[in-house]
Structures are given as structure tokens and as C-alpha cells.
Scaffold this motif. Structure first.
Motif, PDB file in Angstrom:
ATOM      1  N   ILE A   1     -13.757   1.790  -4.029  1.00  0.00           N
ATOM      2  CA  ILE A   1     -12.729   2.465  -3.224  1.00  0.00           C
ATOM      3  C   ILE A   1     -11.419   2.462  -4.007  1.00  0.00           C
ATOM      4  CG2 ILE A   1     -11.347   2.389  -1.091  1.00  0.00           C
ATOM      5  CD1 ILE A   1     -14.191   3.147  -0.463  1.00  0.00           C
ATOM      6  N   GLY A   2     -10.724   3.574  -3.943  1.00  0.00           N
ATOM      7  CA  GLY A   2      -9.461   3.730  -4.665  1.00  0.00           C
ATOM      8  C   GLY A   2      -9.301   5.209  -4.992  1.00  0.00           C
TER       9      GLY A   2
ATOM     10  N   SER B   1      -9.252   6.449  -7.998  1.00  0.00           N
ATOM     11  CA  SER B   1     -10.237   6.692  -9.051  1.00  0.00           C
ATOM     12  C   SER B   1     -11.656   6.738  -8.490  1.00  0.00           C
ATOM     13  CB  SER B   1     -10.130   5.603 -10.108  1.00  0.00           C
ATOM     14  OG  SER B   1      -9.960   4.330  -9.514  1.00  0.00           O
TER      15      SER B   1
ATOM     16  N   GLY C   1     -11.605   1.223 -10.269  1.00  0.00           N
ATOM     17  CA  GLY C   1     -10.194   0.995 -10.568  1.00  0.00           C
ATOM     18  C   GLY C   1      -9.956  -0.453 -10.963  1.00  0.00           C
ATOM     19  N   ASP C   2      -8.731  -0.735 -11.412  1.00  0.00           N
ATOM     20  CA  ASP C   2      -8.423  -2.114 -11.817  1.00  0.00           C
ATOM     21  C   ASP C   2      -8.400  -3.041 -10.608  1.00  0.00           C
ATOM     22  OD1 ASP C   2      -6.182  -0.071 -12.026  1.00  0.00           O
ATOM     23  OD2 ASP C   2      -5.029  -1.843 -11.470  1.00  0.00           O
ATOM     24  N   GLY C   3      -8.018  -2.518  -9.431  1.00  0.00           N
ATOM     25  CA  GLY C   3      -8.119  -3.341  -8.227  1.00  0.00           C
ATOM     26  C   GLY C   3      -9.583  -3.532  -7.871  1.00  0.00           C
ATOM     27  N   ASP C   4     -10.302  -2.439  -7.867  1.00  0.00           N
ATOM     28  CA  ASP C   4     -11.709  -2.447  -7.480  1.00  0.00           C
ATOM     29  C   ASP C   4     -12.547  -3.390  -8.362  1.00  0.00           C
ATOM     30  OD1 ASP C   4     -13.467  -0.888  -5.625  1.00  0.00           O
ATOM     31  OD2 ASP C   4     -14.487  -0.380  -7.500  1.00  0.00           O
TER      32      ASP C   4
ATOM     33  N   VAL D   1      -2.156  -0.675 -11.133  1.00  0.00           N
ATOM     34  CA  VAL D   1      -1.568  -0.741  -9.786  1.00  0.00           C
ATOM     35  C   VAL D   1      -2.650  -0.315  -8.785  1.00  0.00           C
ATOM     36  CG1 VAL D   1      -0.732   1.671  -9.672  1.00  0.00           C
ATOM     37  CG2 VAL D   1       0.576  -0.132  -8.531  1.00  0.00           C
ATOM     38  N   TYR D   2      -2.448  -0.680  -7.506  1.00  0.00           N
ATOM     39  CA  TYR D   2      -3.306  -0.110  -6.460  1.00  0.00           C
ATOM     40  C   TYR D   2      -2.677   1.225  -6.077  1.00  0.00           C
ATOM     41  CZ  TYR D   2      -5.252  -4.833  -5.427  1.00  0.00           C
ATOM     42  OH  TYR D   2      -5.858  -6.053  -5.480  1.00  0.00           O
TER      43      TYR D   2
ATOM     44  N   THR E   1      -3.610   2.704  -1.971  1.00  0.00           N
ATOM     45  CA  THR E   1      -2.905   2.027  -0.874  1.00  0.00           C
ATOM     46  C   THR E   1      -1.396   1.974  -1.120  1.00  0.00           C
ATOM     47  OG1 THR E   1      -3.677   0.018  -1.946  1.00  0.00           O
ATOM     48  CG2 THR E   1      -4.822   0.690   0.054  1.00  0.00           C
TER      49      THR E   1
HETATM   50  C1  LIG Z   1     -12.576  -4.780   1.699  1.00  0.00           C
HETATM   51  C2  LIG Z   1     -11.362  -3.907   1.472  1.00  0.00           C
HETATM   52  N1  LIG Z   1     -10.189  -4.481   1.195  1.00  0.00           N
HETATM   53  C3  LIG Z   1      -9.091  -3.717   0.970  1.00  0.00           C
HETATM   54  C4  LIG Z   1      -9.193  -2.353   1.056  1.00  0.00           C
HETATM   55  C5  LIG Z   1      -7.946  -1.510   0.850  1.00  0.00           C
HETATM   56  N2  LIG Z   1      -7.952  -0.874  -0.458  1.00  0.00           N
HETATM   57  C6  LIG Z   1      -8.455   0.350  -0.634  1.00  0.00           C
HETATM   58  S1  LIG Z   1      -8.312   0.902  -2.214  1.00  0.00           S
HETATM   59  C7  LIG Z   1      -7.527  -0.525  -2.659  1.00  0.00           C
HETATM   60  C8  LIG Z   1      -7.033  -0.743  -4.082  1.00  0.00           C
HETATM   61  C9  LIG Z   1      -7.239   0.412  -4.969  1.00  0.00           C
HETATM   62  O1  LIG Z   1      -6.737   0.124  -6.250  1.00  0.00           O
HETATM   63  P1  LIG Z   1      -7.575   0.409  -7.548  1.00  0.00           P
HETATM   64  O2  LIG Z   1      -8.945  -0.127  -7.442  1.00  0.00           O
HETATM   65  O3  LIG Z   1      -6.777  -0.080  -8.701  1.00  0.00           O
HETATM   66  O4  LIG Z   1      -7.730   1.994  -7.555  1.00  0.00           O
HETATM   67  P2  LIG Z   1      -6.667   3.167  -7.674  1.00  0.00           P
HETATM   68  O5  LIG Z   1      -6.391   3.626  -6.265  1.00  0.00           O
HETATM   69  O6  LIG Z   1      -5.443   2.644  -8.338  1.00  0.00           O
HETATM   70  O7  LIG Z   1      -7.396   4.189  -8.484  1.00  0.00           O
HETATM   71  C10 LIG Z   1      -7.413  -1.406  -1.599  1.00  0.00           C
HETATM   72  C11 LIG Z   1      -6.770  -2.736  -1.666  1.00  0.00           C
HETATM   73  C12 LIG Z   1     -10.455  -1.786   1.350  1.00  0.00           C
HETATM   74  N3  LIG Z   1     -10.633  -0.467   1.400  1.00  0.00           N
HETATM   75  N4  LIG Z   1     -11.522  -2.589   1.554  1.00  0.00           N
END
Ligand SMILES: Cc1ncc(C[n+]2csc(CCOP(=O)(O)OP(=O)(O)O)c2C)c(N)n1
Ligand code: SF4
Length: 327
Positions: free
Chosen positions: A62-63, A65, A105-108, A136-137, A140
Motif C-alpha cells: 500500500i502506498g 507506488s 515503497g520505502d514505508g511499505d 517519505v510516506y 498518507t
Molecule cells: C496496516 C496499515 N498501517 C498503516 C496504513 C497507512 N498507510 C498507507 S500507505 C502508508 C505509507 C506509504 O508510504 P510508502 O510505502 O513509502 O509509499 P509511498 O506512498 O511513499 O509510495 C501508510 C502508513 C495502512 N494502510 N495499513
């Protein structure tokens, strides 16, 4: 056979697809988002390798990306946050004949999915993993991620991020069974393509970190490196990524690096300025988990049924198992 039927049959055996046959929908990413460059390179790669859409699957978490699979006219699985890799591993184990890509993504990958990341590297299953690292996220709306630079002001770090950024390359290079690690920047599209092509050719898990621009939440982040080619260092070697000659004329800061050399790969991975791009590490001989686990007996319906019956029989109590009890 009618002309129409003949054409349909011929189409079934036509292995070649044009670019638009891999394109699906209009990406919802912001203008200037580096995800667009990655998508364009991946669609080119699919076309140039005649990947069959029905045999190709893109998996994401999720993100921003992770919207990637929506834009590919192949199979896709927009998963749950941090779980792209275990989903992809399940697909590869059940269907090793499929070509699997992961977009994360880097968060993912490096935050909620960090445990899966480590183990996926160790399992070394044959898939191409693209880390869209915008530091960065994005989805969100600007929280610090593990790869955010120290001092970054964000919604979760209003006084600035306290910690040194995690380096996805050195972490990956530290995991047992690592077999392919590369880095590229989204603003050199021809190199994105070449790096992804090398990753795709690798038989095992290829990990590609793409330093990706997020003009919405990290504006100007890479402007200096974009303006000054000397701040990008091309890794060159006969076993490395092919560097298009036109790029070599612009990017003159080069370093010869043998991708078999792990300790040098780790040194290079630690450098953030100039940004090293190309192949850092490659070992084509690491075993792949899906092959170690491959079924020795073909999994026909009869074999699966016999296996299930044998398992269930373990729990069956047959008349006479307990003498004296009513049967
Ligand atoms: C279990 C869970 N925790 C938190 C979230 C909220 N959330 C959605 S995307 C995201 C972070 C996205 O960041 P990244 O992976 O870096 O992708 P980007 O959007 O920067 O491409 C978060 C914390 C979620 N969807 N599910
Ligand atoms: S918020 Fe950032 S990562 Fe998300 S689409 Fe916009 S530019 Fe791309």
C-alpha cells in the motif's frame, strides 16, 4: 475456417505485444512523480522481452507506488501494507512458471514490511523487487519513513527526524543469500531501463532501489544531483549493467566495480554523495527457495487427494482402536 476465426487463432499464438498492450488506465500520480518513470521503463521491459501478460504478475503493498499493478495490463495483486513480498512468494511457490514483479515503497518495505524484506532476500525466490524510495510516506501525506534524511520535518517529526536514515542497500547486502542488488535514480530513464533489464535477467531475487522523486512532499530533494552530473557515479564493469554510450558522455564520474566483490559493494552502498548507480552485487549461483522446495511428485488432483486423506487419517479413530469402548 472463417477469416475471423483464423485471425483469432493466430492472435493466440502471437507472442509479441506492443507497449499499449501492457498499459492500463491513467496513472493518478502527481506530475513529476518518479513513479511515472519507473512505470514507463517497466512497460518497455515487458514489451522488449515479449512477456505474456497472462503469465506476468505485479504485486504491491500500500502506498502511492503500490498503485503500480493498476497501471499494468497483466495480472496484479494490490496487497496490504508491508505484505507485498510474502504475497509474491506465495504466488511464486504455487506458480513458479509466472514472472513476478514486486513494487514496494520505502514505508511499505523498510518499515511495516521490514521483517518480510529480510526473509525474502534470504529465500532468494526468482522475482524482480523494485523499491520506490521517495524517503517519505507519500500516500498518507508526509510522515517520516525509515529512509527519511535526518532532520526531515514531517507530520510525525515536526521538529525534524532524529535518526540517521536507514540505508536499504547496506541492509540488503547484509542478509544471507543476497544475490542481486542495484541502485538507480528515476531521472535517468535509460539507466532505469538498463538496471531493471539486468534485474529481470537475474535468476533469483533482484533488489533494485530506485531513488524516486516526490515533488509533492520532498520538493527539490534531488535538484543538486539532477543539475550536476558529477553527483551521480556510474558503476561500470563487464559483468555490470550496460551503460548506454550517450549516458557515458554526460555522466563522466565513473567507477569500475566488480559486482562479485561484496566488501567493495558494501563500501559503495554506504556512499550517498555522489549517488552510486548500477549493479552493486551479483551472485548468480545462490539457490532459489522455490526450486529447493519443488515437488518431487507431480501435484495431480489424485496426489493432492491422497496426501489430504493421509493427513486426515492421522486423526481418525477406527473401531477397535480403544478396546472396551463402544464402537
Ligand atoms: C496496516 C496499515 N498501517 C498503516 C496504513 C497507512 N498507510 C498507507 S500507505 C502508508 C505509507 C506509504 O508510504 P510508502 O510505502 O513509502 O509509499 P509511498 O506512498 O511513499 O509510495 C501508510 C502508513 C495502512 N494502510 N495499513
Ligand atoms: S505524493 Fe509523492 S509519491 Fe505520491 S504520487 Fe505524489 S509525488 Fe508521487
Amino acid at each position: 475456417m472463417t477469416t475471423c476465426a483464423t485471425e483469432c487463432v493466430l492472435k493466440m499464438f502471437d507472442e509479441h505485444h506492443e507497449l499499449d498492450e501492457y498499459q492500463s488506465g491513467v496513472p493518478r500520480w502527481c506530475n513529476g512523480c518518479g513513479d511515472n518513470a519507473i512505470l514507463a521503463a517497466v512497460q518497455r521491459l515487458c514489451r522488449d522481452n515479449d512477456l505474456r501478460p497472462e503469465k506476468t504478475v505485479f504485486v504491491s503493498g500500500i502506498g502511492c507506488s503500490s498503485r503500480f499493478p493498476h497501471y499494468m495490463k497483466t495480472y496484479g495483486f494490490h496487497g496490504i501494507h508491508g505484505r507485498a513480498l510474502p504475497i509474491a512468494e506465495g504466488i511464486k511457490l504455487a506458480r513458479p512458471d509466472l514472472t513476478v514483479f514486486v513494487n514496494t515503497g520505502d514505508g511499505d518495505c523498510c518499515s511495516i514490511g521490514a521483517a518480510h524484506w529480510i526473509h525474502a532476500i534470504r529465500y532468494n525466490m526468482n522475482m524482480t523487487v523494485v523499491l520506490h524510495d521517495n524517503q517519505v510516506y507519500g500516500l498518507t501525506k508526509k510522515q517520516a519513513s525509515p529512509t527519511s534524511p535526518i532532520g526531515l520535518k514531517s507530520n510525525t517529526t515536526p521538529r525534524g527526524a532524529y535518526l540517521e536514515a536507514l540505508n536499504p542497500l547496506t541492509v540488503t547486502l547484509g542478509v544471507q543469500n543476497v544475490s542481486f542488488v542495484a541502485q538507480v535514480v528515476d531521472w535517468i530513464p535509460d539507466l532505469v531501463y538498463e538496471v531493471l533489464a539486468a534485474a529481470f535477467r537475474h535468476q533469483g531475487l533482484s533488489f533494485v532501489r530506485v531513488i524516486q522523486r516526490c515533488p509533492e512532499f520532498m520538493p527539490g530533494m534531488h535538484d543538486q544531483a539532477i543539475r550536476d552530473p558529477a553527483r551521480v557515479q556510474l558503476l561500470t564493469h563487464e559483468r555490470g549493467v550496460a551503460i548506454p554510450p550517450a549516458l557515458q558522455r554526460v555522466y563522466k564520474n565513473t567507477r569500475v566495480h566488480d559486482p562479485a566483490n561484496m566488501s567493495e559493494a558494501r563500501d559503495i552502498a554506504s556512499v550517498i554523495d555522489p549517488i552510486p548507480v548500477g549493479l552493486l552485487y551479483w551472485d548468480p549461483d545462490v539457490p532459489r527457495y522455490e526450486e529447493l522446495r519443488a515437488a518431487t511428485v507431480p501435484r495431480t488432483a489424485a496426489v493432492i487427494r491422497a496426501g489430504l486423506e493421509a493427513e486426515l487419517d492421522k486423526y481418525t479413530i477406527w473401531p477397535g482402536d480403544h478396546p472396551g469402548e463402544p464402537s
